[in-house]
Design a protein around this motif. Structure first.
Motif, mmCIF file in Angstrom:
data_model
loop_
_atom_site.group_PDB
_atom_site.id
_atom_site.type_symbol
_atom_site.label_atom_id
_atom_site.label_comp_id
_atom_site.label_asym_id
_atom_site.label_seq_id
_atom_site.Cartn_x
_atom_site.Cartn_y
_atom_site.Cartn_z
ATOM 1 N N TYR A 187 -7.947 19.763 -4.323
ATOM 2 C CA TYR A 187 -8.104 19.874 -5.772
ATOM 3 C C TYR A 187 -8.956 21.194 -6.289
ATOM 4 C CZ TYR A 187 -6.346 15.410 -5.133
ATOM 5 O OH TYR A 187 -5.436 14.205 -4.895
ATOM 6 N N LEU A 246 -8.942 2.912 -2.342
ATOM 7 C CA LEU A 246 -8.638 4.305 -2.754
ATOM 8 C C LEU A 246 -7.758 4.196 -4.164
ATOM 9 C CD1 LEU A 246 -7.577 7.130 -1.830
ATOM 10 C CD2 LEU A 246 -5.481 6.041 -1.012
ATOM 11 N N LEU A 284 -14.559 1.962 1.735
ATOM 12 C CA LEU A 284 -13.885 2.927 2.663
ATOM 13 C C LEU A 284 -12.434 3.004 2.660
ATOM 14 C CD1 LEU A 284 -16.588 3.446 5.545
ATOM 15 C CD2 LEU A 284 -16.322 4.659 3.430
ATOM 16 N N ALA A 344 -19.985 6.645 4.647
ATOM 17 C CA ALA A 344 -19.289 6.493 5.997
ATOM 18 C C ALA A 344 -20.070 6.823 7.101
ATOM 19 C CB ALA A 344 -18.064 7.539 5.708
ATOM 20 N N LYS A 371 -0.276 11.818 2.949
ATOM 21 C CA LYS A 371 0.806 12.615 3.475
ATOM 22 C C LYS A 371 1.284 13.319 2.228
ATOM 23 C CE LYS A 371 2.862 8.902 4.385
ATOM 24 N NZ LYS A 371 1.816 7.880 4.269
ATOM 25 N N HIS A 404 -10.368 7.418 5.925
ATOM 26 C CA HIS A 404 -11.610 6.591 5.532
ATOM 27 C C HIS A 404 -12.926 7.122 5.281
ATOM 28 C CE1 HIS A 404 -9.251 2.727 6.423
ATOM 29 N NE2 HIS A 404 -8.646 3.192 5.701
ATOM 30 N N ARG A 405 -13.098 8.312 5.990
ATOM 31 C CA ARG A 405 -14.271 8.969 5.846
ATOM 32 C C ARG A 405 -14.065 10.232 4.915
ATOM 33 N NH1 ARG A 405 -16.795 9.722 10.909
ATOM 34 N NH2 ARG A 405 -15.781 7.600 11.507
ATOM 35 N N ARG A 406 -12.805 10.176 4.121
ATOM 36 C CA ARG A 406 -12.462 11.311 3.336
ATOM 37 C C ARG A 406 -12.382 12.738 3.798
ATOM 38 N NH1 ARG A 406 -11.390 7.035 1.372
ATOM 39 N NH2 ARG A 406 -11.520 6.548 -1.011
ATOM 40 N N MET A 462 -11.792 20.318 7.010
ATOM 41 C CA MET A 462 -11.719 19.938 6.008
ATOM 42 C C MET A 462 -11.407 20.614 4.812
ATOM 43 S SD MET A 462 -14.891 16.922 5.986
ATOM 44 C CE MET A 462 -14.567 16.568 4.218
ATOM 45 N N GLY A 500 1.568 9.092 9.027
ATOM 46 C CA GLY A 500 0.622 8.637 8.630
ATOM 47 C C GLY A 500 0.704 7.327 8.097
ATOM 48 N N GLY A 501 -0.420 6.281 8.242
ATOM 49 C CA GLY A 501 -0.345 5.029 7.484
ATOM 50 C C GLY A 501 -0.555 5.502 5.909
ATOM 51 N N PHE A 502 -0.585 4.342 5.176
ATOM 52 C CA PHE A 502 -0.874 4.688 3.655
ATOM 53 C C PHE A 502 -2.180 4.983 3.492
ATOM 54 C CE2 PHE A 502 -2.926 0.891 2.390
ATOM 55 C CZ PHE A 502 -2.695 -0.233 3.153
ATOM 56 N N GLY A 503 -2.323 5.888 2.494
ATOM 57 C CA GLY A 503 -3.710 6.229 2.190
ATOM 58 C C GLY A 503 -4.405 7.677 2.994
ATOM 59 N N GLY A 552 0.739 -1.101 0.087
ATOM 60 C CA GLY A 552 -0.024 -0.060 0.123
ATOM 61 C C GLY A 552 0.839 1.116 -0.031
ATOM 62 N N TYR A 553 2.045 1.112 0.610
ATOM 63 C CA TYR A 553 2.943 2.319 0.578
ATOM 64 C C TYR A 553 3.519 2.778 -0.636
ATOM 65 C CZ TYR A 553 3.154 3.758 5.584
ATOM 66 O OH TYR A 553 2.843 3.846 6.800
ATOM 67 N N ARG A 592 -5.250 6.565 -5.880
ATOM 68 C CA ARG A 592 -4.445 7.991 -5.964
ATOM 69 C C ARG A 592 -4.501 8.565 -7.356
ATOM 70 N NH1 ARG A 592 -1.120 7.814 -1.325
ATOM 71 N NH2 ARG A 592 -1.319 6.000 -0.325
ATOM 72 N N GLY A 640 0.846 1.848 10.108
ATOM 73 C CA GLY A 640 0.257 2.943 11.020
ATOM 74 C C GLY A 640 0.406 2.956 12.377
ATOM 75 N N GLN A 661 -5.366 1.180 -3.503
ATOM 76 C CA GLN A 661 -5.723 -0.386 -3.010
ATOM 77 C C GLN A 661 -7.155 -0.474 -3.267
ATOM 78 O OE1 GLN A 661 -4.176 1.466 -0.681
ATOM 79 N NE2 GLN A 661 -5.919 2.059 0.600
ATOM 80 N N ARG A 706 -16.592 19.929 8.619
ATOM 81 C CA ARG A 706 -16.791 19.877 7.263
ATOM 82 C C ARG A 706 -16.497 21.111 6.410
ATOM 83 N NH1 ARG A 706 -21.666 16.294 4.966
ATOM 84 N NH2 ARG A 706 -21.237 14.441 6.420
#
Lengths: 445, 543
Positions: free
Chosen positions: B500, A352, A349, A381, B234, B415-417, B496, B228-231, A324-325, A354, B389, A330, B492
């Motif tokens: 883009y 993703l 959820l 979500a 970062k 995950h909740r964008r 957030m 931060g974990g992937f996704g 994933g990194y 990118r 993570g 994924q 929100r």
């Protein structure tokens, strides 16, 4: 400077797939060696490490039957290369690039090192051309583009192969419809069972168009698991960048690849990292995954779809974690959705893509794509969160607004994610999503 | 340079390191090995041999091939023309490599052209007969957004000076005793550049990110990490800050990350403009890239190459921002080399000197008074990719001891964008107090009060959430339900921020306006609640 080949029978020790040789003159790093067994048959090997005149060689293939006295090792002064030709098309090879489809080996037009060379970041073309996969959860919410590397994170027992096969079939049709010399599927099986292999073979045969297969089955030598994806990618780069083909590379299963890497690393007595996997696994995986991409001024593309089976369904396990990194997103499959009969069981959820941002929107998919995708995510979500509350207070104890979000989450799973084996075009996916959002009054614009 | 060159030979090869038989080598001396003349650096010296880490793939390298000492350390070339360039981890210009050698990078191929291929026009500020002090400008070159001053490295009286195109070899001026003043010089990457003293006052570094500027502000000369974990976004956050931060010069290091992302970034940067100067973004940016599949030892060197270039512009009196993505990949490169050297491992296989290396790297950030009395700053923002993570891993922990601010990127938020996925409870900034005064002075006196109010609301929401988990929102009192509504709006519409859209950059004024609007509305609604009005009526009216 050495001229030609040297031969030795000065073996110090044999440990699993590894040989230590003594008194070798001027060995070369990663040099290919030929190993002649006491009974006369031959295998290939590769130099892994050199310390003075002691050389560590990895045997590619079975090391059973080697001994210290009669085995001979010939140093070829060459580095592992892959033979390249358009004649690779529609052929099946094993993990050492030997044909296993009963036809003779082709005559190569050229050779390229199997490990590949890093692509200059300046030469990379920004990937932004959509590949339609026919799967709503991917096309609508995690859009795939040409030159991307997008793994499927599966769990043992989930229908990852059906999903992968569906994506391949639909994606190739989408690419081939557009102008250009057409697409090629490169299929790399790493440590697959015969049963799974047979399934994929049927899929490849059913699909019209070109394909190349590299097959390493569970019973085949472990070291070849490390080679098969590299051969596949070398051929893919050749077809994409020399012949302008759009190449989809499916590698299954990366978990077997990483286990092979660990096995060889342990035999080399290297310091183990997390869960016994070697510390360089990130760099090693990157040397595979990073070969996906496009080049400025060249028409072809290499798109990589690796399948990773998450051990213990754990996404933080080193294999999916490091993958994933490196990859550009994924697609995560969920056991829970699978058990509720949803196909494909994609959990959107944690999934993703990118490279989605530039692949969608006006002129690419549809102007409202981004707004629809964002609204789906956000509300799904919320709905998923509320399910936990529902488990405690029950549906009756919840407000109307909350109950609406619960219904929306159910609707999303059953109408958008669930599609069975029916393929949806991107337009159909967006229409269905828009319809669902409007029904719940959740689309503001 | 010591002038004499000694030849030796390779005696062993293991992963990215080779051992060479070459007497007289010094630690960190640069060595070229093999017939392809690959560059390497001495990492261990023993009586009869030295171990060299190689900045190229060692595939195909053979025992007995030559090894040549250079007598110098690993250096970068500093001078006008760095801006807008893209380098690899060893300062080789990627554009030239591409045009000369094609799209793939091959081992040992040095680019024949130096990086300053663009014409650079030197304009003198002194004339013959003028005297110069050390560090005084003798002239300048227009470079991107800045006037790049060429500083005298020695004092004297100018005998000759000429206007015209710069080139690497010939001096821009000569002194009366014949000594030259050069526009370019080489500097060893592992040696911090000198300055007169470090300053302790902090000015804010505006990033345009609301959750950073308002909740966890950054200071010029400070440092920040975001693990931060992937996704968790970062790279997007790094690149967004690189685009919009209020800095004169941005040095961006892609350290062991994705090639396609670098392609995206280079594409974006050539098309976007700097919101502060309205000039093309690339003209204030230097990029150093070592993607994950490029040689691992060069990845280790890349952050030093970048920080040295950043220090150089700091010494010219600019505010420089160094962004690295990601420090974990650098640490992994260090681990790979350490394990090839068979060193005793510390935690999780990382070498025991991991934390001291990290600490000394962080120490290169700061606001300084330069040798010639200017003020320049070097700010560092580094991303970290903790395995799984998990923030208890060694790299994050080592950084936490030295960093000035910490933005924790949260997988749940991602995950909740909710982007940027900066967790507002775990993150911190040690510059908050110093920097707040500036914001209060320049933006609004309410700045700190509003921030405190926002924090309190978010804190209160967290505890209410636990209640809601059990009884549902219906079970809350009206005042608490209002609070939940307000915090949702804060999340929100304030925290957030899409990378883009036009919203990607928010000036401190805009940031303040936005939070003030939300909090004013909250105060008004609370007042009406107290007077006995029903919450549903109030919400209906404001909707």
């Amino acid at each position: 400077m050495r001229l030609g080949q040297h031969s030795y029978s000065t073996i110090l020790s044999i440990q699993g797939p590894l040989l230590f040789l003594d008194r070798v003159i001027e060995a070369r790093m990663s040099e290919v060696v030929r190993i002649i067994f006491p009974d006369g048959h031959e295998a290939e090997g590769e130099v892994l490490k050199i310390e003075g005149d002691v050389v560590l060689v990895q045997v590619i293939g079975e090391s059973r039957g080697l001994d210290a006295d009669h085995t001979r090792v010939t140093f070829t002064d060459a580095i592992k290369q892959a033979p390249l030709s358009l004649s690779t098309l529609n052929r099946v090879f094993d993990g050492s690039f030997r044909p296993i489809d009963g036809r003779p080996m082709f005559i190569p037009d050229g050779w390229a090192p199997v490990s590949g060379l890093p692509l200059n970041p300046v030469a990379r073309l920004r990937p932004q051309d959509l590949i339609e996969t026919g799967v709503s959860a991917i096309d609508g919410l995690n859009t795939l583009v040409k030159g991307q590397k997008l793994p499927i994170f599966s769990c043992a027992g989930l229908p990852s192969r059906e999903i992968a096969a569906g994506i391949l079939e639909h994606a190739r049709a989408g690419i081939t419809d557009s102008s250009g010399p057409g697409s090629v599927v490169v299929f790399v099986a790493v440590g697959l069972t015969y049963h799974e292999h047979a399934f994929y073979r049927q899929v490849l045969e059913r699909m019209r168009g070109d394909s190349v297969a590299f097959i390493n089955l569970a019973s085949d030598p472990v070291v070849e698991r490390l080679l098969a994806p590299r051969f596949g990618l070398t051929v893919a780069e050749y077809l994409a960048f020399e012949h302008g083909r759009d190449v989809l590379v499916l590698v299954t299963d990366m978990t077997n690849y990483c286990d092979a890497l660990r096995e060889v690393s342990a035999a080399r007595e290297e310091l183990p990292g997390r869960r016994g996997y070697p510390g360089y696994m990130y760099s090693d995986l990157a040397s595979l995954y990073e070969r996906a991409g496009r080049i400025k001024g060249a028409p072809g593309s290499v798109t990589l779809l690796p399948i990773v089976t998450m051990p213990e369904d754990d996404i933080t396990h080193p294999i999916p974690d490091l993958t994933g990194y490196i990859t550009e997103g994924q697609i995560v499959l969920s056991r829970e959705l699978h058990q509720r009969g949803i196909f494909p069981p994609v959990d959107v959820l944690p999934s993703l893509s990118r490279l989605m941002q530039r692949g969608i929107g006006a002129g690419r998919t549809r102007e409202d794509h981004r707004a629809i995708a964002n609204a789906l995510y956000m509300n799904y979500a919320t709905g998923r969160d509320l399910r936990r509350l529902e488990a405690i207070v029950g549906r009756e104890g919840m407000s109307d607004a909350d109950r609406k979000m619960l219904d929306f989450a159910d609707g999303f799973e059953h109408e958008i994610v669930h599609q069975g084996t029916v393929r949806r075009s991107i337009g159909e996916t967006l229409d269905a999503s828009r319809g669902l959002l409007e029904r719940f009054g959740l689309l503001t614009s | 340079m010591n002038g004499h060159i000694i030849n030796g030979r390779i005696t062993g090869i293991s992963g990215p390191t080779v051992s060479v038989e070459l007497p007289g080598l010094k630690l960190y001396e640069r060595v070229t090995v093999g017939r392809a003349c690959m560059m390497g650096e001495v990492v261990r010296v023993e009586k009869s041999r030295a171990i060299v880490q190689i900045y190229e793939s060692t595939r195909g390298l053979s025992i007995g091939e030559p090894a040549v000492a250079t007598g110098t350390q690993l250096t970068v070339r500093l001078g006008p023309g760095l801006l807008g360039q893209m380098f690899d981890g060893l300062q080789r210009p990627l554009e030239s490599l591409y045009t000369e050698h094609g799209p793939f990078i091959q081992a040992g191929r040095e680019s024949s052209r130096s990086w300053n291929a663009r014409p650079l026009h030197f304009i003198p500020a002194k004339k013959p007969g003028d005297s110069v002090r050390i560090g005084e400008a003798v002239g300048y070159v227009e470079e991107g957004t800045i006037q790049h001053h060429v500083l005298a490295d020695q004092a004297g009286v100018i005998a000759g000076i000429r206007e015209g195109e710069l080139d690497a070899q010939s001096p821009v001026a000569s002194l009366s005793d014949g000594r030259p003043i050069l526009a370019f010089h080489d500097w060893p990457v592992r040696l911090p550049r000198p300055y007169r003293r470090k300053l302790t006052h902090f000015e804010p570094l505006v990033t345009g990110q609301r959750s950073v500027d308002f909740l966890f502000p950054l200071a010029r000369g400070g440092s920040a990490i975001f693990p931060g974990g992937f996704g968790t976004g970062k790279t997007i956050l790094e690149q967004t800050i690189a685009k919009f931060a209020q800095a004169d010069i941005v040095v961006y290091v892609g350290c062991g990350e994705r090639g396609n992302e670098m392609a995206e970034m280079l594409d974006d940067f050539t098309h976007l403009e700097d919101p502060w100067t309205k000039r093309p973004l690339m003209s204030r940016t230097i990029v150093a890239v070592n993607t994950s599949n490029m040689p691992v030892a060069a990845r280790e060197a890349s952050i030093y190459t970048a920080v040295t270039m950043a220090e150089y512009y700091r010494d010219l009196g600019y505010n420089v921002l160094l962004l690295a993505d990601s420090l974990s990949r650098w640490a992994e490169a260090l681990r790979e080399i350490s394990s090839a050297l068979e060193e005793m491992p510390g935690e999780e296989g990382y070498p025991t000197y991991l934390s001291s290396r990290i600490a000394s790297f962080f120490a290169r950030a700061g606001t300084v008074e330069t040798l010639d009395g200017r003020t320049g700053s070097l700010t560092m923002i580094l991303s970290i990719s903790p395995p799984g993570g998990d923030f208890t891993e060694p790299v994050t922990q080592a950084c936490l001891r030295t960093t000035g601010s910490f933005f924790m990127l949260d997988t749940d938020l991602a995950h909740r964008r909710h982007f940027p996925a900066i967790n507002w409870f775990q993150s911190f900034s040690l510059y908050e107090r110093d920097v707040s005064a500036h914001f209060e002075e320049r933006v609004s006196k309410e700045w700190s009060a509003l921030r405190q109010q926002t924090r309190t609301l978010l804190q209160r929401e967290a505890s209410l959430r636990e209640v809601v988990e059990i009884v549902g929102t219906e079970g809350l009192q009206d005042a608490d339900r209002l609070l939940m509504k307000t915090t949702e709006e804060i999340r929100r519409n304030f925290l957030m921020q899409s990378a883009y859209t036009d919203d990607a950059f928010s000036s401190p004024q805009q940031t303040l306006e936005r939070i003030r609007r939300i909090l004013t509305r909250h105060a008004a609604a609370s007042g009406r609640l107290e007077k006995g009005e029903l919450l549903d009526t109030i919400l209906k009216e404001s909707a």
